[in-house]
Motif scaffolding. Structure first.
Motif, PDB file in Angstrom:
ATOM      1  N   MET A   1       0.844  -1.196   0.000  1.00  0.00           N
ATOM      2  CA  MET A   1       0.000   0.000   0.000  1.00  0.00           C
ATOM      3  C   MET A   1       0.880   1.247   0.000  1.00  0.00           C
ATOM      4  SD  MET A   1      -3.188   0.428  -0.304  1.00  0.00           S
ATOM      5  CE  MET A   1      -4.876   0.020   0.076  1.00  0.00           C
ATOM      6  N   SER A   2       0.226   2.360  -0.066  1.00  0.00           N
ATOM      7  CA  SER A   2       0.856   3.669  -0.020  1.00  0.00           C
ATOM      8  C   SER A   2      -0.171   4.568   0.608  1.00  0.00           C
ATOM      9  CB  SER A   2       1.116   4.206  -1.418  1.00  0.00           C
ATOM     10  OG  SER A   2       1.898   3.328  -2.161  1.00  0.00           O
ATOM     11  N   TYR A   3       0.239   5.770   0.900  1.00  0.00           N
ATOM     12  CA  TYR A   3      -0.753   6.785   1.238  1.00  0.00           C
ATOM     13  C   TYR A   3      -0.282   8.099   0.641  1.00  0.00           C
ATOM     14  CZ  TYR A   3      -3.637  10.008   4.034  1.00  0.00           C
ATOM     15  OH  TYR A   3      -4.495  11.005   4.429  1.00  0.00           O
ATOM     16  N   CYS A   4      -1.127   8.693  -0.189  1.00  0.00           N
ATOM     17  CA  CYS A   4      -0.819   9.990  -0.793  1.00  0.00           C
ATOM     18  C   CYS A   4      -2.024  10.903  -0.622  1.00  0.00           C
ATOM     19  CB  CYS A   4      -0.541   9.861  -2.283  1.00  0.00           C
ATOM     20  SG  CYS A   4       0.831   8.781  -2.695  1.00  0.00           S
ATOM     21  N   LEU A   5      -1.727  12.177  -0.506  1.00  0.00           N
ATOM     22  CA  LEU A   5      -2.753  13.180  -0.224  1.00  0.00           C
ATOM     23  C   LEU A   5      -2.421  14.445  -1.002  1.00  0.00           C
ATOM     24  CD1 LEU A   5      -5.007  14.454   1.605  1.00  0.00           C
ATOM     25  CD2 LEU A   5      -3.246  14.741   3.360  1.00  0.00           C
ATOM     26  N   GLY A   6      -3.404  14.950  -1.730  1.00  0.00           N
ATOM     27  CA  GLY A   6      -3.231  16.224  -2.437  1.00  0.00           C
ATOM     28  C   GLY A   6      -4.363  17.165  -2.050  1.00  0.00           C
ATOM     29  N   MET A   7      -4.032  18.431  -1.841  1.00  0.00           N
ATOM     30  CA  MET A   7      -5.069  19.398  -1.462  1.00  0.00           C
ATOM     31  C   MET A   7      -4.948  20.635  -2.350  1.00  0.00           C
ATOM     32  SD  MET A   7      -4.730  19.453   2.655  1.00  0.00           S
ATOM     33  CE  MET A   7      -3.626  18.311   3.463  1.00  0.00           C
ATOM     34  N   ARG A   8      -6.114  21.178  -2.703  1.00  0.00           N
ATOM     35  CA  ARG A   8      -6.127  22.406  -3.488  1.00  0.00           C
ATOM     36  C   ARG A   8      -6.846  23.478  -2.681  1.00  0.00           C
ATOM     37  NH1 ARG A   8     -10.300  23.953  -7.909  1.00  0.00           N
ATOM     38  NH2 ARG A   8     -11.253  24.250  -5.877  1.00  0.00           N
ATOM     39  N   LEU A   9      -6.065  24.391  -2.130  1.00  0.00           N
ATOM     40  CA  LEU A   9      -6.601  25.432  -1.251  1.00  0.00           C
ATOM     41  C   LEU A   9      -6.488  26.779  -1.948  1.00  0.00           C
ATOM     42  CD1 LEU A   9      -4.501  24.046   1.699  1.00  0.00           C
ATOM     43  CD2 LEU A   9      -6.902  23.508   1.207  1.00  0.00           C
ATOM     44  N   LYS A  10      -7.136  27.777  -1.374  1.00  0.00           N
ATOM     45  CA  LYS A  10      -7.011  29.111  -1.995  1.00  0.00           C
ATOM     46  C   LYS A  10      -5.565  29.586  -2.000  1.00  0.00           C
ATOM     47  CE  LYS A  10     -11.658  30.495  -1.861  1.00  0.00           C
ATOM     48  NZ  LYS A  10     -12.756  30.835  -0.965  1.00  0.00           N
ATOM     49  N   ALA A  11      -4.828  29.228  -0.936  1.00  0.00           N
ATOM     50  CA  ALA A  11      -3.444  29.697  -0.800  1.00  0.00           C
ATOM     51  C   ALA A  11      -2.455  28.918  -1.657  1.00  0.00           C
ATOM     52  CB  ALA A  11      -3.018  29.615   0.668  1.00  0.00           C
ATOM     53  N   GLY A  12      -2.898  27.774  -2.184  1.00  0.00           N
ATOM     54  CA  GLY A  12      -1.977  26.979  -2.985  1.00  0.00           C
ATOM     55  C   GLY A  12      -2.298  25.504  -2.864  1.00  0.00           C
ATOM     56  N   MET A  13      -1.328  24.683  -3.255  1.00  0.00           N
ATOM     57  CA  MET A  13      -1.565  23.239  -3.239  1.00  0.00           C
ATOM     58  C   MET A  13      -0.519  22.553  -2.368  1.00  0.00           C
ATOM     59  SD  MET A  13      -2.371  22.846  -7.305  1.00  0.00           S
ATOM     60  CE  MET A  13      -3.571  21.553  -7.202  1.00  0.00           C
ATOM     61  N   VAL A  14      -0.951  21.480  -1.733  1.00  0.00           N
ATOM     62  CA  VAL A  14      -0.059  20.706  -0.871  1.00  0.00           C
ATOM     63  C   VAL A  14      -0.134  19.246  -1.319  1.00  0.00           C
ATOM     64  CG1 VAL A  14       0.312  19.886   1.488  1.00  0.00           C
ATOM     65  CG2 VAL A  14      -0.310  22.282   1.071  1.00  0.00           C
ATOM     66  N   PHE A  15       1.031  18.629  -1.483  1.00  0.00           N
ATOM     67  CA  PHE A  15       1.112  17.236  -1.920  1.00  0.00           C
ATOM     68  C   PHE A  15       1.972  16.465  -0.936  1.00  0.00           C
ATOM     69  CE2 PHE A  15       0.572  19.933  -5.592  1.00  0.00           C
ATOM     70  CZ  PHE A  15      -0.390  19.294  -6.359  1.00  0.00           C
ATOM     71  N   VAL A 162     -10.799  19.368   9.482  1.00  0.00           N
ATOM     72  CA  VAL A 162      -9.954  20.564   9.483  1.00  0.00           C
ATOM     73  C   VAL A 162      -9.910  21.290   8.137  1.00  0.00           C
ATOM     74  CG1 VAL A 162      -7.548  21.308   9.662  1.00  0.00           C
ATOM     75  CG2 VAL A 162      -8.507  19.793  11.411  1.00  0.00           C
ATOM     76  N   ILE A 163      -9.834  20.531   7.058  1.00  0.00           N
ATOM     77  CA  ILE A 163      -9.483  21.159   5.771  1.00  0.00           C
ATOM     78  C   ILE A 163     -10.691  21.808   5.083  1.00  0.00           C
ATOM     79  CG2 ILE A 163      -8.593  20.718   3.434  1.00  0.00           C
ATOM     80  CD1 ILE A 163      -6.453  20.628   5.605  1.00  0.00           C
ATOM     81  N   THR A 164     -10.539  23.072   4.763  1.00  0.00           N
ATOM     82  CA  THR A 164     -11.482  23.783   3.900  1.00  0.00           C
ATOM     83  C   THR A 164     -10.639  24.551   2.887  1.00  0.00           C
ATOM     84  OG1 THR A 164     -11.498  25.918   5.056  1.00  0.00           O
ATOM     85  CG2 THR A 164     -12.944  24.183   5.948  1.00  0.00           C
ATOM     86  N   PRO A 165     -11.250  25.105   1.861  1.00  0.00           N
ATOM     87  CA  PRO A 165     -10.444  25.868   0.894  1.00  0.00           C
ATOM     88  C   PRO A 165      -9.689  27.040   1.536  1.00  0.00           C
ATOM     89  CG  PRO A 165     -12.594  25.374  -0.034  1.00  0.00           C
ATOM     90  CD  PRO A 165     -12.652  24.953   1.408  1.00  0.00           C
ATOM     91  N   GLU A 166     -10.180  27.508   2.711  1.00  0.00           N
ATOM     92  CA  GLU A 166      -9.544  28.653   3.375  1.00  0.00           C
ATOM     93  C   GLU A 166      -8.321  28.261   4.220  1.00  0.00           C
ATOM     94  OE1 GLU A 166     -12.893  28.664   2.915  1.00  0.00           O
ATOM     95  OE2 GLU A 166     -12.647  30.361   1.546  1.00  0.00           O
ATOM     96  N   THR A 167      -8.106  26.969   4.442  1.00  0.00           N
ATOM     97  CA  THR A 167      -6.989  26.529   5.282  1.00  0.00           C
ATOM     98  C   THR A 167      -5.662  27.059   4.728  1.00  0.00           C
ATOM     99  OG1 THR A 167      -8.234  24.527   5.753  1.00  0.00           O
ATOM    100  CG2 THR A 167      -5.895  24.475   6.278  1.00  0.00           C
ATOM    101  N   SER A 168      -4.787  27.538   5.626  1.00  0.00           N
ATOM    102  CA  SER A 168      -3.488  28.051   5.171  1.00  0.00           C
ATOM    103  C   SER A 168      -2.570  26.884   4.798  1.00  0.00           C
ATOM    104  CB  SER A 168      -2.831  28.874   6.279  1.00  0.00           C
ATOM    105  OG  SER A 168      -2.437  28.020   7.342  1.00  0.00           O
ATOM    106  N   LEU A 169      -1.512  27.193   4.055  1.00  0.00           N
ATOM    107  CA  LEU A 169      -0.597  26.139   3.617  1.00  0.00           C
ATOM    108  C   LEU A 169       0.087  25.465   4.800  1.00  0.00           C
ATOM    109  CD1 LEU A 169       0.961  27.906   0.498  1.00  0.00           C
ATOM    110  CD2 LEU A 169      -0.737  26.070   0.527  1.00  0.00           C
TER     111      LEU A 169
END
Lengths: 249, 249
Positions: A1-15, A162-169
């Motif tokens: 297995m693996s675990y990967c997570l990507g987020m697209r927020l107003k402030a940017g993206m986190v991978f 926790v995560i919403t589009p407004e969450t900071s990086l």
């Protein structure tokens, strides 16, 4: 297995991705599962991979080989939109399926692969996609601004809360690391080191490419403080009156 | 899916199950998945079920029908030990497999079922078993004093952090409800009401059989307080310095 997570927020993206691969419990190794394509000045593309390592490595190899191609349908650096990028990744996955799918099946193995594809092309918006094994994909929206692939369940509750589009990086990275901590605690197929890529909005560049090892002082302190905090708020919750003072019915 | 949790602590045993069953997303219903056998004065036996409802209901029906049997190998009330009880449940599951397994297969359905079986017979110790679809089983120990079946992953991290054999019954119920809250939040195949059974050590009786509905004031307050507490300790965790002040490498 693996675990990967990507987020697209107003402030940017986190991978964020772990780096454990295993074929059975007695064949365990460390492989990077996050790939940053930033060789063209007008764009940054990040791909995270989960599933059969031979499949996902083939996809990445083919994408890398074709970076120099002049065809907009072949090179990630020539694609006109992030939608076309996701389409290209899906198409490449289908190529690998053409080459290997039947052979895997004849050995009793499923064609298991999924990819998170995100990024931004200059003057266009950030986009984040979840590419399935069939090569089709869905896109993140403000209602669901993140995708997880691989061993997703243990670490989902904290993200949901926790995560919403407004969450900071920085909060998003912190949340991702808490989510990975919960997953690593519960499942030996997900393990450190963890690779973190941060792409601030509209810069078309990764500002951070950071590898969290088991010696990382921030992560060590985060794990300890989070665990202690959880136990503390848990102990502060009232106990159920109907267990403390049961009445026979 | 379902979610069931059984714990064997020094103070007694706790059994918790949700009550959602679904065959596809458009066929959803409420069925009890916890069964207490306390018709003999020298013992209490609790069974939690997950998997194909037709299979697990058949197992419970057969076990109930045979309660009056005089054979120690047929009646839960005549079994000499909790080990024999687990063996009997496994054997009954194998009978159902004999009857239905091939028919399920011819309709493309797997034989999916698992059961948590726990309890105590007078003057003997409390024991807790996880019975697999094949009818074999494992037993909980002090190192791993609990079993989960069904949709287990979302709710595992809090159990891992909190539950030890020394945990009190009221804390164990509280932890179970937090674990169910996380699961219900993340997965629509697990839902209220939640059935809670508590069996204090050496009484051979369930002291509590409680159904938590979505109107339950304790559960409503627990969900809110836990969610707020989580967000609070999360916000108090320091943010990663390397995201706040990235240095180009």
């Amino acid at each position: 297995m693996s675990y990967c997570l990507g987020m697209r927020l107003k402030a940017g993206m986190v991978f964020v991705s772990d780096s454990r691969t295993n074929a059975g419990v007695d064949s365990v190794a460390t492989f990077r599962k996050s790939f940053v394509f930033d060789g063209a000045p007008d764009r940054v593309i990040v791909i995270l991979t989960a599933g059969n390592l031979a499949i996902t490595q083939s996809v990445i190899s083919l994408l890398e080989e074709r970076l120099g191609s002049k065809a907009a349908s072949r090179s990630l650096y020539k694609a006109k939109s992030m939608y076309d990028v996701a389409r290209m990744v899906g198409q490449t996955l289908r190529e690998v399926f053409e080459m290997d799918g039947a052979h895997l099946k004849s050995h009793g193995a499923d064609f298991v692969a999924s990819l998170i594809v995100g990024g931004q092309i200059k003057d266009r918006r950030m986009r984040l996609f979840n590419v399935y094994a069939a090569g089709n994909f869905i896109e993140a929206t403000d209602e669901t601004p993140y995708f997880q692939i691989g061993e997703t369940k243990y670490g989902k509750p904290i993200i949901e809360r926790v995560i919403t589009p407004e969450t900071s990086l920085e909060e998003a990275v912190k949340c991702a690391l808490v989510s990975f901590d919960s997953t690593i605690k519960s499942n030996i197929s997900v393990a450190l080191p963890i690779d973190v890529v941060v792409v601030p909005a509209d810069g078309c560049r990764a500002s951070i490419r950071y590898r969290v090892t088991d010696e990382d002082p921030y992560f060590k302190s985060l794990r300890r403080t989070w665990g202690e905090g959880l136990r503390k708020i848990f102990s502060q919750l009232p106990e159920p009156e109907w267990v403390l003072n049961p009445t026979k019915d």
